[in-house]
Write a protein that holds these residues in place. Structure first.
Motif, PDB file in Angstrom:
ATOM      1  N   ASP A   9       0.842  -1.196   0.000  1.00 33.30           N
ATOM      2  CA  ASP A   9       0.000   0.000   0.000  1.00 33.30           C
ATOM      3  C   ASP A   9       0.879   1.248   0.000  1.00 33.30           C
ATOM      4  O   ASP A   9       0.408   2.357   0.224  1.00 33.30           O
ATOM      5  CB  ASP A   9      -0.949   0.005   1.197  1.00 33.30           C
ATOM      6  CG  ASP A   9      -0.203  -0.065   2.526  1.00 33.30           C
ATOM      7  OD1 ASP A   9       1.049  -0.123   2.517  1.00 33.30           O
ATOM      8  OD2 ASP A   9      -0.874  -0.086   3.584  1.00 33.30           O
ATOM      9  N   PHE A  10       2.192   1.038  -0.210  1.00 29.22           N
ATOM     10  CA  PHE A  10       3.187   2.103  -0.286  1.00 29.22           C
ATOM     11  C   PHE A  10       3.379   2.845   1.036  1.00 29.22           C
ATOM     12  O   PHE A  10       3.889   3.962   1.062  1.00 29.22           O
ATOM     13  CB  PHE A  10       2.846   3.100  -1.410  1.00 29.22           C
ATOM     14  CG  PHE A  10       2.682   2.437  -2.743  1.00 29.22           C
ATOM     15  CD1 PHE A  10       3.763   1.856  -3.382  1.00 29.22           C
ATOM     16  CD2 PHE A  10       1.436   2.369  -3.351  1.00 29.22           C
ATOM     17  CE1 PHE A  10       3.604   1.221  -4.613  1.00 29.22           C
ATOM     18  CE2 PHE A  10       1.275   1.745  -4.583  1.00 29.22           C
ATOM     19  CZ  PHE A  10       2.371   1.170  -5.219  1.00 29.22           C
ATOM     20  N   SER A  11       2.990   2.217   2.129  1.00 29.38           N
ATOM     21  CA  SER A  11       3.204   2.797   3.446  1.00 29.38           C
ATOM     22  C   SER A  11       4.640   2.536   3.900  1.00 29.38           C
ATOM     23  O   SER A  11       5.401   1.805   3.247  1.00 29.38           O
ATOM     24  CB  SER A  11       2.238   2.167   4.458  1.00 29.38           C
ATOM     25  OG  SER A  11       2.511   0.771   4.582  1.00 29.38           O
ATOM     26  N   THR A  15       7.132  -0.424   2.720  1.00 27.11           N
ATOM     27  CA  THR A  15       8.442  -0.086   2.171  1.00 27.11           C
ATOM     28  C   THR A  15       9.555  -0.827   2.903  1.00 27.11           C
ATOM     29  O   THR A  15      10.516  -1.312   2.290  1.00 27.11           O
ATOM     30  CB  THR A  15       8.680   1.433   2.247  1.00 27.11           C
ATOM     31  OG1 THR A  15       7.658   2.101   1.495  1.00 27.11           O
ATOM     32  CG2 THR A  15      10.043   1.806   1.662  1.00 27.11           C
ATOM     33  N   ASN A  16       9.421  -0.939   4.226  1.00 19.07           N
ATOM     34  CA  ASN A  16      10.394  -1.705   5.005  1.00 19.07           C
ATOM     35  C   ASN A  16      10.389  -3.167   4.574  1.00 19.07           C
ATOM     36  O   ASN A  16      11.440  -3.795   4.402  1.00 19.07           O
ATOM     37  CB  ASN A  16      10.068  -1.598   6.495  1.00 19.07           C
ATOM     38  CG  ASN A  16      10.983  -2.449   7.357  1.00 19.07           C
ATOM     39  OD1 ASN A  16      12.191  -2.255   7.379  1.00 19.07           O
ATOM     40  ND2 ASN A  16      10.403  -3.420   8.047  1.00 19.07           N
ATOM     41  N   ALA A  17       9.201  -3.725   4.356  1.00 19.80           N
ATOM     42  CA  ALA A  17       9.081  -5.123   3.932  1.00 19.80           C
ATOM     43  C   ALA A  17       9.630  -5.317   2.521  1.00 19.80           C
ATOM     44  O   ALA A  17      10.091  -6.413   2.170  1.00 19.80           O
ATOM     45  CB  ALA A  17       7.620  -5.563   3.989  1.00 19.80           C
ATOM     46  N   PHE A  18       9.611  -4.259   1.714  1.00 14.79           N
ATOM     47  CA  PHE A  18      10.108  -4.346   0.341  1.00 14.79           C
ATOM     48  C   PHE A  18      11.589  -4.712   0.309  1.00 14.79           C
ATOM     49  O   PHE A  18      12.040  -5.487  -0.544  1.00 14.79           O
ATOM     50  CB  PHE A  18       9.867  -3.018  -0.384  1.00 14.79           C
ATOM     51  CG  PHE A  18      10.353  -2.988  -1.804  1.00 14.79           C
ATOM     52  CD1 PHE A  18       9.852  -3.870  -2.748  1.00 14.79           C
ATOM     53  CD2 PHE A  18      11.322  -2.070  -2.193  1.00 14.79           C
ATOM     54  CE1 PHE A  18      10.303  -3.837  -4.071  1.00 14.79           C
ATOM     55  CE2 PHE A  18      11.779  -2.040  -3.499  1.00 14.79           C
ATOM     56  CZ  PHE A  18      11.272  -2.917  -4.444  1.00 14.79           C
ATOM     57  N   ASP A  69       3.413   6.779  -9.704  1.00 17.40           N
ATOM     58  CA  ASP A  69       4.368   7.652  -9.020  1.00 17.40           C
ATOM     59  C   ASP A  69       5.224   6.913  -8.005  1.00 17.40           C
ATOM     60  O   ASP A  69       6.369   7.298  -7.742  1.00 17.40           O
ATOM     61  CB  ASP A  69       3.618   8.791  -8.318  1.00 17.40           C
ATOM     62  CG  ASP A  69       2.988   9.771  -9.301  1.00 17.40           C
ATOM     63  OD1 ASP A  69       3.424   9.785 -10.479  1.00 17.40           O
ATOM     64  OD2 ASP A  69       2.061  10.503  -8.908  1.00 17.40           O
ATOM     65  N   GLU A  70       4.662   5.857  -7.415  1.00 17.87           N
ATOM     66  CA  GLU A  70       5.371   5.153  -6.347  1.00 17.87           C
ATOM     67  C   GLU A  70       6.392   4.140  -6.872  1.00 17.87           C
ATOM     68  O   GLU A  70       7.394   3.864  -6.208  1.00 17.87           O
ATOM     69  CB  GLU A  70       4.366   4.424  -5.442  1.00 17.87           C
ATOM     70  CG  GLU A  70       3.478   5.335  -4.609  1.00 17.87           C
ATOM     71  CD  GLU A  70       4.260   6.091  -3.530  1.00 17.87           C
ATOM     72  OE1 GLU A  70       5.355   5.615  -3.152  1.00 17.87           O
ATOM     73  OE2 GLU A  70       3.785   7.146  -3.091  1.00 17.87           O
ATOM     74  N   MET A 115       4.903  -9.818   2.914  1.00 20.46           N
ATOM     75  CA  MET A 115       3.969  -8.744   3.246  1.00 20.46           C
ATOM     76  C   MET A 115       4.352  -8.092   4.567  1.00 20.46           C
ATOM     77  O   MET A 115       4.725  -8.768   5.533  1.00 20.46           O
ATOM     78  CB  MET A 115       2.559  -9.324   3.341  1.00 20.46           C
ATOM     79  CG  MET A 115       1.460  -8.319   3.507  1.00 20.46           C
ATOM     80  SD  MET A 115      -0.150  -9.166   3.352  1.00 20.46           S
ATOM     81  CE  MET A 115      -1.258  -7.790   3.658  1.00 20.46           C
ATOM     82  N   GLY A 116       4.281  -6.765   4.624  1.00 23.82           N
ATOM     83  CA  GLY A 116       4.528  -6.050   5.870  1.00 23.82           C
ATOM     84  C   GLY A 116       3.300  -6.079   6.755  1.00 23.82           C
ATOM     85  O   GLY A 116       2.175  -6.174   6.265  1.00 23.82           O
ATOM     86  N   THR A 117       3.526  -5.991   8.061  1.00 19.96           N
ATOM     87  CA  THR A 117       2.407  -5.967   9.005  1.00 19.96           C
ATOM     88  C   THR A 117       2.729  -5.015  10.140  1.00 19.96           C
ATOM     89  O   THR A 117       3.895  -4.783  10.472  1.00 19.96           O
ATOM     90  CB  THR A 117       2.106  -7.370   9.554  1.00 19.96           C
ATOM     91  OG1 THR A 117       0.937  -7.319  10.373  1.00 19.96           O
ATOM     92  CG2 THR A 117       3.263  -7.906  10.371  1.00 19.96           C
ATOM     93  N   SER A 118       1.691  -4.432  10.733  1.00 20.79           N
ATOM     94  CA  SER A 118       1.902  -3.440  11.793  1.00 20.79           C
ATOM     95  C   SER A 118       0.910  -3.653  12.917  1.00 20.79           C
ATOM     96  O   SER A 118       0.006  -4.480  12.833  1.00 20.79           O
ATOM     97  CB  SER A 118       1.733  -2.026  11.227  1.00 20.79           C
ATOM     98  OG  SER A 118       0.421  -1.848  10.732  1.00 20.79           O
TER      99      SER A 118
END
Length: 277
Positions: A9-11, A15-18, A69-70, A115-118
């Protein structure tokens, strides 16, 4: 070549998970499929008879523009980490996140999801209260969940939890294959509870079968399963923890509700969930 699906989701969390996704792709010699999914709001067309289609077209276009853009920003991150040679494809899809992930897994022949998770302030919140938790329970391919605080570092020790079931061996062999590519060691944990049905003979047979592999087996007697795993992560300096999903889903299959307690420990290592049913 392995294919790795990376929903974003470009959060900051994504980005950290990328970075983890790029590094993982390097390890398994894979390529990334970047997926951005969004849900369009529901409008009653009787109130917008003339502008109904225009509204949706405008919303879809704004999502496309953001996506466009991202992507250069992600490519810049890849260059910064000297991983710009990793092949990347892109998908922009509207609709439910899990549905689109499943669709992409099928259409793109995906081997892994990262996938990133928070929002993980405890075990329950990490696996049940996030999008990642829903995805883990809904897909059959291995999935690497990357908490927001988990900064990438060289993988040296991979934790692997097991019940010493025969079907767990396939997952262990997969993890060992990854470990060998990064010259890591695997530490395999079984938490032996008071109602355990695993014999010493079973454990001995596993040790004999994998004697020539970079793996150690640990059997710890305790009814505090979650706390034992957390201690194992800390004292064995685990870099990635592998856990196996069963029929009832990731969280429910491993821990009974009566055992769940709030744990005020944030996860700061990635979790690799592998479906074994």
């Amino acid at each position: 070549m392995k294919k790795i699906l990376f929903p974003t989701d470009f959060s900051e969390v994504a980005t950290n998970a990328f970075v983890h996704a790029l590094e993982f792709a390097k390890i398994v010699q894979g390529e990334l499929v970047l997926l951005h999914t969004f849900e369009l709001p529901i409008y009653d067309n009787q109130f917008f008879p003339e502008n109904y289609a225009v509204i949706y077209d405008s919303l879809e276009l704004s999502q496309f523009d953001m996506f466009k853009d991202e992507i250069p920003k992600l490519r810049a991150i890849a260059e910064e980490h000297h991983l710009d040679k990793i092949k990347m494809a892109h998908r922009l899809m509207d609709g439910d996140l899990l549905f689109n992930i499943k669709r992409s897994i099928k259409e793109d022949k995906i081997d892994f999801v990262i996938m990133g998770t928070s929002g993980a302030t405890g075990w329950d919140a990490f696996f049940v209260g996030t999008n990642a938790g829903a995805v883990i329970s809904g897909i059959d391919v291995p999935m690497l969940c990357v908490p927001a605080e988990a900064k990438f570092k060289k993988i040296e020790i991979i934790g692997f939890t097991t019940r010493f079931r025969t079907k767990d061996k396939k997952a262990l062999k997969m993890v060992l294959d990854i470990a060998k590519k990064t010259k890591a060691k695997v530490k395999c944990l079984y938490v032996k509870t008071s109602d355990s049905d695993v014999s010493k003979d079973t454990v001995a047979k596993w040790e004999e079968e994998f004697i020539n592999e970079p793996v150690e087996f640990f059997v710890i007697t305790s009814d505090e399963v979650k706390e034992t795993i957390l201690d194992f992560i800390m004292y064995k300096e685990i870099d990635i923890l592998t856990m196996l999903t069963y029929k009832r889903g990731f969280f429910e299959a491993i821990f009974k509700p009566s055992l769940t307690k709030k744990i005020a420990t944030n996860f700061d290592i990635p979790i690799l969930a592998i479906h074994v049913d």
